[in-house]
Design a protein around this motif. Structure first.
Motif, mmCIF file in Angstrom:
data_model
loop_
_atom_site.group_PDB
_atom_site.id
_atom_site.type_symbol
_atom_site.label_atom_id
_atom_site.label_comp_id
_atom_site.label_asym_id
_atom_site.label_seq_id
_atom_site.Cartn_x
_atom_site.Cartn_y
_atom_site.Cartn_z
ATOM 1 N N VAL A 287 -4.825 27.009 -6.368
ATOM 2 C CA VAL A 287 -3.754 27.889 -6.834
ATOM 3 C C VAL A 287 -3.052 27.295 -8.047
ATOM 4 O O VAL A 287 -2.645 27.994 -8.966
ATOM 5 N N GLY B 232 6.979 28.045 -1.982
ATOM 6 C CA GLY B 232 6.460 28.515 -3.261
ATOM 7 C C GLY B 232 6.634 27.525 -4.394
ATOM 8 O O GLY B 232 6.242 27.813 -5.533
ATOM 9 N N HIS B 233 7.203 26.381 -4.124
ATOM 10 C CA HIS B 233 7.523 25.464 -5.209
ATOM 11 C C HIS B 233 7.290 24.016 -4.811
ATOM 12 O O HIS B 233 7.456 23.635 -3.651
ATOM 13 N N GLY C 107 6.440 26.131 -9.820
ATOM 14 C CA GLY C 107 6.175 27.215 -8.882
ATOM 15 C C GLY C 107 4.688 27.504 -8.779
ATOM 16 O O GLY C 107 3.919 27.265 -9.714
ATOM 17 N N ASP D 92 3.527 30.241 -8.931
ATOM 18 C CA ASP D 92 3.284 31.313 -9.892
ATOM 19 C C ASP D 92 3.209 30.776 -11.324
ATOM 20 O O ASP D 92 3.145 31.553 -12.283
ATOM 21 N N SER E 297 5.526 28.946 -12.791
ATOM 22 C CA SER E 297 6.842 28.744 -13.405
ATOM 23 C C SER E 297 7.208 27.263 -13.418
ATOM 24 O O SER E 297 6.724 26.468 -12.603
#
Lengths: 168, 339
Positions: free
Chosen positions: B283, B297-298, B312, B314, B316
């Motif tokens: 990921v 998530g982090h 993150g 994602d 970030s």
């Protein structure tokens, strides 16, 4: 890194002199300055160039020296109550006085030594000395008092330099 | 004052000149090389936290980003980041620190320990086996009662998510090293031990957050086995360059964060980490050695020598803080959860 190398070459002599007063040994002084410069290099991009670099590296150096001693399980220089053997000869010649001071400095704890060098060699005030060493002003005062007291006890020939009048 | 200053200057002037620039450059290169020795550094980190003892393991939660020094004559330094009720600690370690005669160092091998989820107990390996101890109100480690010593062939303890059980490895000591024969779970209330036959893997096992699965790393296979408490393998993740002995579950149990060592050729390596799903999909890749889960998530990661950033899943990035470790006399900082 070129400006850092330039800084190293320009400031090494002065740093070495302070480190020599702190350690009393050529190799230890070189090691101490090297360690302080390495830590400074890691922070080089962030240190304020407007006069902050020299203060930073000196702060690191002084703290490293006091810290190293605290972390050692033994001290090569044992602080004792017994006064050291003093050099013979004319106590008023420059060489003998320097030798007496070197010997007397070796009888101080590293923190007392650091306080003494900062106060009377670097000419820093109590507040700034406390800031460099990361301790309180009260600690600086007490360490200064103890350092001078020990110097007077172990090296009476330096008394004329260490009287309150001479230090005022 | 002038006389003393003059004399000090005379003494200082006795030092011989030296060109330290090449030595500083060489020292910085050595530091860079040291950063690559992730395994050694991490084991030292565990030792250092053990030596810090009470301070590193207490439930102390200062408000905000508060740098502080520990007591007891040990000058370990840490910074706690409070966030959403949890505290994350940046532990500034020292190398070569004299061992404290207080606390756990005298109790056993602190290369292997685990804190209970509520922070009130610690399980650790001693020469006599696994011991479980609780902190007193002040978290003074030397005053804790050792509740149980199981035997000399157990290692790598890990608390269950509910804190009621401890899982540990069964090992065989051989002439050349040790082998891992399986693992066992001891119920701390009753002392009942359940053996689980799983003679694979090595290193620290880690209980999944839901308590249903155990992650068993295998350095030789460069992977992590996901094993049930009945000893059945239900999954395996891994790949080239994985260094699975350093791994950790995400708080929601959906990911593993694993150390990666990429061979760049010519004897050069790049150390980092990867967040992977339980089916092995990567990921997120982090070119960073120090990290810890912040939430599901982090990840909090140490960037360079003194920046802490949140990364993150994602993609970030958010800076958390910067701290000047240059003035602390520490070797390098590490990240650990503190609560």
């Amino acid at each position: 890194m070129n400006d850092f190398e330039e800084f190293v070459r320009a400031r090494t002599p002065a740093l070495l002199r302070s480190a020599y007063l702190l350690t009393g040994d050529q190799h230890a002084a070189e090691d101490l300055v090297q360690a302080a410069l390495e830590r400074t290099a890691l922070r080089w991009r962030r240190i304020d160039r407007g006069g902050g670099v020299d203060g930073y590296v000196r702060t690191v150096m002084y703290r490293l020296q006091v810290d190293r001693w605290r972390r050692r399980s033994y001290s090569a220089e044992q602080v004792t109550d017994a006064p050291p053997e003093r050099a013979g000869g004319d106590p008023y010649t420059g060489a003998d006085t320097r030798l007496a001071l070197r010997t007397a400095l070796a009888r101080l704890t590293p923190k007392q030594r650091a306080v003494l060098v900062l106060r009377f060699y670097e000419d820093l005030g109590e507040a700034r000395t406390a800031e460099v060493l990361g301790c309180s002003v009260g600690t600086v005062k007490s360490q200064t008092h103890l350092a001078l007291k020990r110097l007077r006890e172990t090296s009476p020939e330096l008394a004329h330099l260490l009287s309150e009048g001479a230090l005022a | 004052m002038n006389d003393l200053r003059s004399l000090l200057a005379d003494v200082a002037g006795e030092v011989a000149p030296a060109d330290l620039a090449p030595r500083v450059t060489a020292g910085l290169r050595r530091r860079a090389r040291r950063r690559k020795v992730a395994v050694a550094a991490l084991s030292v980190a565990v030792l250092a936290v053990g030596a810090v003892g009470t301070s590193a393991l207490t439930r102390r939660k200062p408000a905000g980003l508060t740098p502080a020094t520990s007591g007891g004559g040990y000058d370990g330094m840490w910074i706690d980041i409070e966030d959403a009720g949890r505290t994350w600690r940046i532990q500034a370690q020292r190398v070569g620190e004299p061992r404290s005669d207080r606390g756990l160092v005298t109790a056993g091998m602190l290369t292997e320990f685990d804190l209970s989820p509520d922070g009130t107990a610690i399980a650790f390996t001693t020469p006599a086996g696994i011991a479980v101890a609780r902190f007193d109100e002040k978290a003074e480690l030397q005053e804790y009662p050792i509740r149980r010593a199981i035997g000399p062939t157990e290692a790598r303890p890990a608390f269950s998510p509910d804190g009621r059980s401890v899982l540990y490895r069964r090992i065989s000591r051989k002439t050349q090293g040790i082998s891992y024969d399986g693992f066992a779970v001891v119920d701390l209330a009753t002392g009942a031990v359940t053996d689980v036959a799983y003679p694979h893997g090595d290193g620290d096992v880690a209980w999944s957050p839901d308590g249903a699965t155990v992650a068993v790393p295998s350095l030789g296979d460069q992977g992590i086995d996901l094993v049930t408490l009945a000893g059945a393998r239900v999954g395996r993740i891994g790949g080239p360059g994985w260094f699975p002995l350093v791994h950790g579950w995400s708080p929601d149990g959906r990911h593993q964060l694993v150390a990666i060592v990429d061979d760049l050729g010519g004897g050069r390596e790049a150390h980092g980490a990867a967040v992977v799903t339980l089916t092995g999909d990567v990921v997120l890749r982090l070119p960073l050695e120090e990290w810890v889960w912040r939430d599901a998530g982090h990840v909090a990661a140490l960037v360079g020598d003194d920046d802490v950033e949140e990364r993150g899943l994602d993609g970030s990035t958010r800076p958390l803080m910067t701290f000047d470790f240059g003035l602390t006399g520490v070797h390098r900082p590490t990240l650990r959860p503190a609560s």
